[in-house]
Design a protein around this motif. Structure first.
Motif, short mmCIF file in Angstrom:
data_model
loop_
_atom_site.label_atom_id
_atom_site.label_comp_id
_atom_site.label_asym_id
_atom_site.label_seq_id
_atom_site.Cartn_x
_atom_site.Cartn_y
_atom_site.Cartn_z
N ASN A 164 0.79 -1.21 0.00
CA ASN A 164 0.00 0.00 0.00
C ASN A 164 0.83 1.28 0.00
OD1 ASN A 164 -2.69 0.04 -0.02
ND2 ASN A 164 -2.99 0.18 2.18
N ASP A 165 1.89 1.22 0.79
CA ASP A 165 2.65 2.44 1.05
C ASP A 165 3.79 2.64 0.06
OD1 ASP A 165 3.47 0.14 2.24
OD2 ASP A 165 3.64 0.97 4.25
N THR A 166 3.69 2.01 -1.11
CA THR A 166 4.69 2.30 -2.13
C THR A 166 4.05 2.22 -3.51
OG1 THR A 166 6.99 1.87 -2.81
CG2 THR A 166 5.55 -0.05 -2.56
#
Ligand SMILES: *[C@@H]1O[C@H](CO)[C@@H](O)[C@H](O)[C@H]1NC(C)=O
Ligand SMILES: *[C@@H]1O[C@H](CO)[C@@H](O)[C@H](O)[C@H]1NC(C)=O
Ligand SMILES: *[C@@H]1O[C@H](CO)[C@@H](O)[C@H](O)[C@H]1NC(C)=O
Ligand SMILES: *[C@@H]1O[C@H](CO)[C@@H](O)[C@H](O)[C@H]1NC(C)=O
Length: 254
Positions: A164-166
């Motif tokens: 999610n965070d990339t």
């Protein structure tokens, strides 16, 4: 004895493989492994890097402003259960070592186009043209990647969730066979980056995969059809029995 057994195996394996990767990740130009540089401690599923790009390489950042080094750590870490730490290169005579099937660093992630591209970009951006020799050729890189680990034609394995965070910058989705001399080429990559194409994310991948949606539709349709058929058969079979039995049952009741 049981105390030994109670030690979580996963953690032991994780430390071993991370350590192996860290020490192998730093090889000098002569192929001599150099241990060191892997100083940070990982907690949980943390993904981090000590590698920093020099100025002039912000074009390599993804839409979230993450450097190719942090993006590479996310891409490679997606195949590791407990987290990932990408060390900085010591100097221009070092490079990130290629996937090694013996020590477990050959994964779908490290063998993927995105994993390769991001890691070579990360090596290069730490020194620019001075770090030219740190770029591996794709042919040498994938020597230990069995066909089951190679992800073509997908830039990143479909069965591995892009965290999610990339996000994977568009230039990093390039098929490495198409780089000049099949070797990550910063100039060509920058040209692609200037086209400002969207990053590859799990979300963009899910929404541009109509195949899985039509599959799901077909499955739902088939299940509904079978249920409808069973109901129809049940009604047909039940009705005559019910009709015949009804008078008897009524007789008993009466
Ligand atoms: C691959 O890993 C094994 C086990 O750690 C090591 O002995 C070997 O030298 C490595 N190969 C390369 C090419 O680094
Ligand atoms: C990088 O190295 C290649 C040979 O491996 C050479 O052709 C190229 O000119 C070098 N680029 C720079 C900027 O030094
Ligand atoms: C792994 O790569 C090394 C060189 O890096 C090579 O000597 C070895 O044969 C490769 N092993 C496999 C299983 O491909
Ligand atoms: C991923 O992002 C969605 C919203 O975009 C959020 O609801 C979800 O909790 C996130 N998952 C993780 C594992 O961070």
């Amino acid at each position: 004895m049981w105390q030994r057994k109670s030690m979580p195996l996963k953690t032991t394996l994780f430390i071993t493989s991370l350590h192996a990767f860290g020490s192998l990740a730093l090889e000098d130009g002569m192929g001599l492994p150099v241990i060191g540089g892997l100083t940070s401690k990982l907690r949980g599923r943390a993904v981090q890097t000590e590698a920093v790009c020099i100025t002039g390489f912000s074009w390599m950042n993804n839409g979230l402003g993450q450097s190719p080094c942090l993006s590479a750590a996310f891409a490679l870490g997606a195949c590791m259960n407990d987290g990932f730490d990408l060390p900085a290169l010591i100097d221009a005579q070092h490079h990130y070592s290629a996937p090694n099937s013996t020590d477990g660093t050959a994964t779908e992630c490290s063998c993927s186009w995105a994993g390769y591209n991001l890691l070579q970009a990360c090596a290069y951006c730490q020194g620019g043209p001075l770090y030219n020799a740190s770029i591996f050729s794709w042919m040498a890189w994938q020597q230990n990647c069995s066909s089951s680990l190679l992800t073509d034609p997908n830039p990143f394995p479909l069965n591995i969730v892009i965290p999610n965070d990339t996000a994977i910058a568009s230039w990093a989705t390039t098929n490495p066979n198409t780089w000049p001399n099949q070797k990550f080429d910063p100039t060509t990559a920058q040209t692609i980056a200037q086209e400002n194409l969207p990053d590859l994310t799990q979300h963009s991948r899910d929404s541009s995969n109509p195949k899985s949606k039509s599959h799901l539709g077909a499955i739902v349709g088939a299940v509904a059809g079978v249920i409808a058929l069973l109901i129809a058969v049940a009604i047909l079979v039940w009705r005559p029995i019910y009709r015949k039995r009804l008078p008897e049952e009524l007789a008993v009741l009466v």
